[in-house]
Design an enzyme around this catalytic site. Structure first.
Site, PDB file in Angstrom:
ATOM      1  N   GLU B 203       1.099  -1.146   0.177  1.00 33.90           N
ATOM      2  CA  GLU B 203       0.034  -0.017   0.341  1.00 33.90           C
ATOM      3  C   GLU B 203       0.865   1.192   0.043  1.00 33.90           C
ATOM      4  OE1 GLU B 203      -2.441   0.127   3.450  1.00 33.90           O
ATOM      5  OE2 GLU B 203      -4.179  -1.324   2.640  1.00 33.90           O
ATOM      6  N   HIS B 238      -0.838   1.471  17.747  1.00 32.16           N
ATOM      7  CA  HIS B 238      -1.995   0.980  17.175  1.00 32.16           C
ATOM      8  C   HIS B 238      -3.027   0.718  18.381  1.00 32.16           C
ATOM      9  CE1 HIS B 238      -0.286   0.696  13.203  1.00 32.16           C
ATOM     10  NE2 HIS B 238       0.848   0.012  13.896  1.00 32.16           N
ATOM     11  N   ARG B 295     -18.003  -5.432  14.615  1.00 31.20           N
ATOM     12  CA  ARG B 295     -18.247  -5.810  16.029  1.00 31.20           C
ATOM     13  C   ARG B 295     -18.706  -4.272  16.464  1.00 31.20           C
ATOM     14  NH1 ARG B 295     -13.550  -3.503  18.030  1.00 31.20           N
ATOM     15  NH2 ARG B 295     -11.912  -4.228  16.867  1.00 31.20           N
TER      16      ARG B 295
END
Lengths: 182, 506
Positions: B203, B238, B295
């Site tokens: 990416e 993260h 979720r």
């Protein structure tokens, strides 16, 4: 009147404390403060008044070799504080002097929570300051735990595979092996 | 409206299990808790209508044990299972096993979970639905020459990512072409170890990105809506620490575009339930699909605070097969909401902390919400996620919401375990955070300034209190301890007050 040395992180403050009829007066660097305190029931919650300001304070006592150690929670901030009075300070200075000239005594505690993966020393081993004693794994990282003094491994309080919390006693170092102690 | 189910099993623990139980109770749905041996006295066990032990503390032998959880569902007669977040929430096998056992999994189909779990398949599906994706490959690459050619075409710096990825594993940023092949080797080996899948793809690197996500809902009848965005750029490794809505970065036009793209994706995928489309947004407000979380998110309360929608309730009605109870035009965000994660962690190292909670004081007041499962005596161990609670503030505007959160933090007391509360305070006081000009690099680059934030009290005041405490330990004469005296009775005024409280509720 009492003289205290208070340690907060790397800062050290000299406090002179005097009891009055309804509380205390402290003096630090020539500045006086009037202190009054009440404890809420038998909880860890205290209400301090410093001059006219009100502080809700949560007090947690920590084990200390000498003097006292507290965690004080004020307005959501928790701060660890160590404190010794004059006598305790003199005794600590004497110990430091004695420790420098020969074998020291130290209770080595885990600085992190984790799992003991390996013991690197055995009972009766002579160890140097900074020599790794055991390995504690936390967050998939291995951390070597060492003592600060030269001495002999007097007792080992954990075994491989055991889960430990920060502050748990791992190894006791001393001048010689004391018989009949685990 | 009748309850969506008679009885729901909550296959989770901690604050999210408590959160789900609350909505079930409001809707008249009975609740079944499951717990490991470490959680016998946990709050979710005490609040649920029924509770069943499912094994020893390690999650693999309890909260991740599909067989035991399905057995409890059968024994208790639950009709549906809410997985919360983490644990089994994004496990396609579990979704399938529920269906096979005749139970409703409160979440998307196994196929949706699988498709979004495969990063390359997700990118392809999004591109097909017309959702912008980060420029890069739509397939994994094996061949070295092919990899070099592709990196050249995308343009350096490039990011190597694992097809099965998540949690930052298998990710490598390459700025210099000569590092490409060695980085690819490392990424492959990490990916194969972490995900049993060595495949990688490329990416383009989005510089100074913001992490902004869109909350979506989809029903079984092909309808989808979005509930606006959440700005989640305050993170390290993260891991998010603070989330807010609306994002201080994006404008109304971008918000609309991101929302519409997300709804297109939901409808094209036939996605059912609550989900989150994560995007990277650059300074020019270009947005690129990153991944979809299939979720409920940890940070869902900020969306609830500004929209007034109970996302768990919507999940339950969707799972029961109802049509969406809300139209897009019903979603009118109001004011600003911000959430802080209170983790058990050492603020000096960010490593998980353990211990036993002693004093617990929970903040309250206008616009304050506390989602937690903490209490005096709670043993915080290493078996589970270190997040203890979430403190959420709502106000008509951002400045006021920040002030409310800051004020609530001074009322939050959790002693016995170190927490992220001081880090949060440092962030809230940081000028870049206050101005809203922060990206995903903010926390890591400003960590020293954040840790150096001054407390509200002077060191001399603290030292004075410590000296008084030390003196009291020796002579307890001046301590005005309430109720330690042997005086016979509590003041009648106090008793009257307590009675009035009991009558009047809170």
């Amino acid at each position: 009147m009492m003289r205290y040395t208070v340690m907060v992180g790397s800062r050290e403050l000299e406090v002179v404390l005097r009891e009055t009829r309804d509380g205390f007066v402290t003096e630090i660097d020539g500045r006086q403060r009037k202190i009054e305190v009440a404890r809420l029931d038998r909880s860890s919650q205290y209400s301090f008044r410093v001059e006219d300001r009100s502080w809700p304070v949560f007090v947690e006592r920590l084990p200390a070799k000498r003097g006292s150690r507290y965690v004080l929670g004020l307005r959501g901030v928790q701060t660890e504080v160590s404190i010794v009075d004059e006598r305790e300070r003199a005794a600590a200075a004497f110990d430091a002097l004695a420790g420098a000239s020969g074998d020291g005594e130290e209770k080595v505690e885990s600085v992190i929570p984790g799992i003991v993966t390996q013991l690197l020393v055995a009972l009766g081993d002579r160890v140097a300051p900074g020599q790794p004693l055991l390995i504690v794994e936390a967050m998939k990282m291995e951390n070597e735990i060492a003592g600060e003094v030269e001495g002999v491994v007097q007792s080992i309080h954990v075994e491989a595979g055991q889960t430990v919390n920060a502050g748990d006693l791992l190894v006791t170092l001393g001048p010689k092996v004391t018989p009949n102690e685990n | 409206m009748p309850p969506p189910f008679d009885k729901v099993l909550i296959a989770n623990r901690g604050e999210i299990a408590v959160r789900v139980i609350r909505t079930c109770r409001e809707l008249g749905v009975r609740t079944v808790a499951v717990y490991s041996e470490a959680d016998r006295t946990a709050l979710h066990v005490r609040l649920a209508d029924e509770a069943y032990p499912i094994g020893p503390p390690p999650a693999s032998q309890s909260y991740l044990d599909t067989g035991k959880i399905l057995e409890v569902a059968r024994k208790s007669g639950a009709q549906a299972i809410h997985p919360g977040y983490g644990f089994l929430s994004e496990n396609a096998g579990f979704s399938r096993a529920c269906e096979k056992a005749g139970l409703v999994f409160i979440g998307p189909s196994a196929e949706s979970i699988e498709r979004m779990g495969d990063k390359v398949a997700a990118r392809r599906a999004m591109a097909a639905a017309g959702v912008p994706i980060v420029p890069g490959l739509q397939d994994s690459v094996e061949d070295d020459a092919e990899l070099e050619k592709a990196a050249e075409e995308i343009g350096y710096p490039v990011m190597i990512k694992a097809v099965g990825g998540g949690g930052g594993k298998g990710i490598r940023v390459v700025r210099d072409p000569k590092d490409l092949l060695s980085a690819a080797g490392m990424a492959r080996s990490e990916a194969s170890k972490s995900f049993q899948d060595a495949r990688i793809y490329l990416e383009k690197v989005v510089e100074t990105p913001h992490h902004i996500e869109i909350q979506v809902l989809g029903d079984r009848h092909g309808q989808g809506i979005h509930l606006g965005e959440r700005e989640c750029s305050v993170q390290r490794r993260h891991q998010k620490l603070i989330e807010e809505t609306p994002s201080p970065l994006i404008d109304e036009a971008t918000r609309q575009k991101m929302g519409q793209a997300s709804v297109r994706a939901v409808e094209a995928l036939g996605y059912v339930g609550a989900g989150t489309m994560e995007f990277l947004v650059d300074e020019q407000l270009n947005f690129y699909f990153l991944e979809m979380n299939t979720r409920l998110q940890v940070e869902h309360p900020v969306t609830e605070m500004v929209t007034g929608v109970d996302l768990v309730a919507e999940q339950l009605f969707i799972a029961a097969g109802e049509k969406l109870r809300l139209k897009q035009s019903d979603i009118v965000p109001r004011g600003h909401a911000i959430e802080a994660r209170i983790n058990a962690e050492d603020p000096a190292t960010f490593l998980p902390a353990t211990g036993k909670l002693r004093a617990v004081e929970i903040p309250s007041g206008p616009g304050i919400r506390f989602d937690g499962a903490v209490f005096t005596g709670l043993e915080v161990g290493l078996h589970y996620d270190p997040m203890l609670a979430k403190l959420i503030a709502w106000a008509p505007d951002r400045e006021m919401a920040l002030a409310r959160l800051r004020s609530a933090l001074t009322e939050l007391t959790l002693t016995g375990v170190k927490t992220s509360a001081e880090t949060i305070r440092g962030i809230l006081d940081h000028p870049r955070f206050r101005s809203g000009r922060y990206d995903t690099h903010f926390l890591e680059s400003e960590v020293d300034a954040i840790r150096a934030a001054e407390p509200d009290f002077a060191l001399e005041e603290l030292a004075s209190m410590a000296a008084v405490l030390a003196a009291l330990e020796k002579s307890r004469s001046h301590l005005k301890t309430e109720a330690t005296s042997s005086a016979p009775s509590v003041s009648p005024w106090k008793l009257a007050g307590r009675r009035a409280q009991m009558r009047g509720g809170r």
